[in-house]
Design an enzyme around this catalytic site. Structure first.
Site, PDB file in Angstrom:
ATOM      1  N   LYS A 177      72.527  49.442  56.638  1.00 38.82           N
ATOM      2  CA  LYS A 177      72.189  50.954  56.258  1.00 38.82           C
ATOM      3  C   LYS A 177      71.878  50.829  58.212  1.00 38.82           C
ATOM      4  O   LYS A 177      70.364  49.864  58.846  1.00 38.82           O
ATOM      5  CB  LYS A 177      70.831  51.471  56.131  1.00 38.82           C
ATOM      6  CG  LYS A 177      71.671  51.423  54.223  1.00 38.82           C
ATOM      7  CD  LYS A 177      70.192  51.737  53.347  1.00 38.82           C
ATOM      8  CE  LYS A 177      68.904  50.914  53.219  1.00 38.82           C
ATOM      9  NZ  LYS A 177      68.300  50.928  51.976  1.00 38.82           N
ATOM     10  N   THR A 209      60.876  60.294  55.797  1.00 35.41           N
ATOM     11  CA  THR A 209      62.016  59.524  54.318  1.00 35.41           C
ATOM     12  C   THR A 209      61.412  58.430  53.726  1.00 35.41           C
ATOM     13  O   THR A 209      62.372  57.229  53.369  1.00 35.41           O
ATOM     14  CB  THR A 209      62.345  58.831  55.699  1.00 35.41           C
ATOM     15  OG1 THR A 209      61.390  57.635  57.011  1.00 35.41           O
ATOM     16  CG2 THR A 209      62.755  59.708  56.907  1.00 35.41           C
ATOM     17  N   GLY A 211      60.720  56.611  50.109  1.00 32.16           N
ATOM     18  CA  GLY A 211      62.115  56.555  49.160  1.00 32.16           C
ATOM     19  C   GLY A 211      63.585  55.928  50.002  1.00 32.16           C
ATOM     20  O   GLY A 211      64.110  56.436  48.943  1.00 32.16           O
ATOM     21  N   THR A 212      64.084  56.629  50.825  1.00 32.16           N
ATOM     22  CA  THR A 212      65.451  56.506  51.605  1.00 32.16           C
ATOM     23  C   THR A 212      65.978  55.332  50.860  1.00 32.16           C
ATOM     24  O   THR A 212      67.023  55.721  50.523  1.00 32.16           O
ATOM     25  CB  THR A 212      65.617  56.919  52.769  1.00 32.16           C
ATOM     26  OG1 THR A 212      64.912  55.728  53.454  1.00 32.16           O
ATOM     27  CG2 THR A 212      65.145  57.985  53.100  1.00 32.16           C
ATOM     28  N   GLY A 213      65.434  54.423  51.098  1.00 35.79           N
ATOM     29  CA  GLY A 213      66.248  52.883  50.410  1.00 35.79           C
ATOM     30  C   GLY A 213      66.584  53.027  48.779  1.00 35.79           C
ATOM     31  O   GLY A 213      67.445  52.995  48.428  1.00 35.79           O
ATOM     32  N   CYS A 214      65.483  53.437  48.398  1.00 37.46           N
ATOM     33  CA  CYS A 214      65.129  53.894  46.622  1.00 37.46           C
ATOM     34  C   CYS A 214      66.673  54.307  46.443  1.00 37.46           C
ATOM     35  O   CYS A 214      67.325  54.250  44.877  1.00 37.46           O
ATOM     36  CB  CYS A 214      63.916  53.674  46.135  1.00 37.46           C
ATOM     37  SG  CYS A 214      62.983  53.265  46.259  1.00 37.46           S
TER      38      CYS A 214
END
Length: 451
Positions: A177, A209, A211-214
Site C-alpha cells: 500500500k 485516516t 483504521g485504513t489498513g484494517c
C-alpha cells in the site's frame, strides 16, 4: 425462506475508539453484504490520539473463540489484524491451517497510526514463517514491508523487490500500500507471483485516516468471500477506501476514522439525486414552458453532495426539447449525461457546496426583466473577455465564465447569463440548491405560475 450471507472472520484486536481493529472490520464486512464473526486477540484502550493500554486476551480464550466460530459457521474468508505476540500468531496459523479452503487476508499490523507498537519484536519471525505461507493476500504498508523485507524502500524498484521478497515467503499475492508516500495520487502495488498491477486513487488532504489498513483488508476479505478474484477484490476495495477516506470523519482530537458507511450513503444519495431530478423534469414538462427552451435545447444538472467529477453530476441524456409547447425530456436522468451543465454546477459548488443544481434556458431580455422584478440576483459574463487559451479548450468557456462571476460575488446569484459570441447562442443559467428550485425560478421568469 432461508436467507444467508458469506461469513467473514476477523481475528484482531479491539479498538475502543471504533476507528480500527475489530470495530472497523465488522462495519466494513457488514456494508459489503457479508456476515462478520470475530475472534478478539487483545483489548486496547485507544482513541484518535493514541493507545493508552493493551490487554492481551489469554491464549486459551482466543482458542475457545476460534473453536466456537468454526464449530458452528462455514467461514468463506478470514482476515487477521493485530495479533500482538508470537504465541497468538502460532495459534492463528494452526487454526487457519486446519481450514485450508478459506481465503485469507493477512494485514501485518505492527504499529498504530499514532506510532504505538502493536506487535512484539519477537513475533515478526513467526508472522513471516507461520502466517505468510497461508495468505491469499498480504497487505503491508511501506513501513511494514520494510520490516518484513529487512531493507528500506525508497524507489519503485525497491517496492517491486520488496513485493517479490515477501511473495517468496509464501504469500500468494502481495499488496504493497502506498498511503505513506507523498504526491497527488495514492498508488498500491500488487504482485501476484507473475506480474505487477497498480491501483491508484487521489490522495486527499486529511489527517482522518485511522483504521485504513484494517478497513482495506476487511474489504478485500469480504470481496473474496463474495466470489471475486484477487485483482477484482482489491480493485473494488480500493474504490471503497477512496470514498471512505474522501468523506473521512472529523471525530476526536487526533487522527479521526474513515467513514465505513460513506459508500453506502453515496449509493443512497445517487438514487435521491436521480429521483429528485426526474420529479423536477416531470414538473417542468407539466407546464406550457416550451418558450423557455433555447435552440441548443435545455438541460438540468443535479450533483451529488461534494461532487468533484462529471460522473457525480446527473443530467438528461439528449437534453430537454420543446414539443407542442411543453418541455419534453429525451431520456431519463443519468450520471455523466452532460459535460456542459456539469462544468457549471461543479464550478458553482467550489464556491458554495449547497448549490448543486443548474438549468439553462433561452436568453431573452424580457426573461431577465421578469427575474429582476421577482427579486432574483442576476450576474453576467462577457465571452469576448475570455482568454485565448481558454477558448482553445473545448468546453472550458462555461467554467471560466462562471468562475469569473463568482470570484467577485458576495453571494451565489440566481441567474448567470451571457449574450453569446460568434457561433455561440446567448444563454441564461438558473442556479439553485436542487432542480425543483431552479425549475420553479425558470417558470416564474417565463410568466408561468407553478401549479
Amino acid at each position: 425462506m432461508n436467507y444467508t450471507r458469506p461469513i467473514v472472520l476477523t481475528i484482531a484486536g479491539s479498538d475502543s475508539g471504533g476507528g480500527a481493529g475489530i470495530q472497523a472490520d465488522l462495519k466494513t464486512i457488514t456494508v459489503h453484504g457479508c456476515f462478520g464473526v470475530s475472534v478478539l486477540t487483545a483489548l486496547t484502550a485507544q482513541n484518535t490520539v493514541g493507545v493508552q493500554g493493551i490487554f492481551p486476551v489469554p491464549i486459551d480464550f482466543i482458542r475457545k473463540q476460534a473453536d466456537s466460530i468454526f464449530d458452528d459457521f462455514t467461514v468463506a474468508a478470514a482476515k487477521t489484524g493485530m495479533l500482538h505476540s508470537e504465541e497468538v500468531i502460532r495459534l492463528v496459523a494452526e487454526t487457519l491451517s486446519a481450514h485450508p479452503g478459506i481465503s485469507y487476508v493477512c494485514d501485518p499490523v505492527m504499529v498504530a497510526k499514532s506510532g504505538d507498537k502493536l506487535l512484539m519484536d519477537d513475533a515478526i519471525h513467526a508472522l513471516k514463517s507461520e502466517l505468510l505461507p497461508l495468505a491469499t493476500v498480504v497487505t503491508p504498508n511501506i513501513p511494514e514491508a520494510e520490516v518484513l523485507w529487512g531493507n528500506p524502500i525508497k524507489s519503485k524498484k525497491d517496492k517491486e523487490a520488496a513485493c517479490r521478497a515477501i511473495h517468496g515467503m509464501g504469500a500468494r499475492a502481495v499488496l504493497l500500500k502506498g498511503g505513506h508516500e507523498t504526491g497527488t495520487m495514492s498508488t498500491d502495488l500488487l504482485f501476484d507471483g507473475e506480474r505487477f498491477h497498480q491501483f491508484s486513487s487521489p490522495r486527499y488532504e486529511t489527517q482522518n485516516t485511522h483504521g485504513t489498513g484494517c478497513t482495506t483488508s476487511a474489504a478485500i476479505a469480504s470481496n473474496l468471500a463474495r466470489g471475486m478474484d484477487v485483482i477484482t477484490a482489491i480493485a473494488e476495495a480500493k474504490k471503497f477506501m477512496d470514498t471512505a477516506i474522501r468523506f473521512s470523519l472529523n471525530l476526536g482530537n487526533g487522527h479521526g476514522p474513515t467513514d465505513h458507511f460513506a459508500a453506502t450513503e453515496r449509493e443512497k444519495e445517487r438514487y435521491q439525486v436521480l429521483h429528485g431530478l426526474q420529479k423536477a423534469v416531470e414538473y417542468f414538462s407539466s407546464h406550457p414552458a416550451g418558450h423557455l427552451i433555447p435552440e441548443v435545447q435545455t438541460n438540468i444538472a443535479y450533483a451529488l453532495p461534494f461532487a468533484a467529477t462529471h460522473g457525480e453530476v446527473a443530467a438528461i441524456p439528449g437534453r430537454i426539447v420543446s414539443l407542442n409547447g411543453h418541455p419534453h425530456a429525451s431520456g431519463c436522468p443519468a450520471f455523466g449525461a452532460s459535460r456542459h451543465v456539469a462544468n457549471i454546477v461543479l464550478t458553482v459548488m467550489r464556491f458554495s457546496p449547497a448549490h448543486r443544481s443548474v438549468m439553462n434556458i433561452r436568453y431573452d431580455k424580457a426573461l431577465l426583466a421578469k427575474a429582476e422584478s421577482l427579486g432574483l440576483v442576476i450576474r453576467s459574463f462577457n465571452r469576448k473577455d475570455e482568454p485565448a487559451d481558454v477558448k482553445e479548450q473545448e468546453g472550458s468557456t462555461l467554467e471560466w465564465g462562471t468562475r469569473e462571476v463568482l470570484s467577485g460575488a458576495e453571494m451565489i446569484p440566481d441567474i448567470i447569463f451571457d449574450t453569446g459570441d460568434v457561433g455561440k447562442e446567448p444563454m441564461i443559467r438558473v442556479i439553485g440548491a436542487d432542480p425543483m428550485e431552479v425549475v420553479i425560478k425558470a417558470l416564474r421568469m417565463g410568466g408561468i405560475q407553478p401549479n
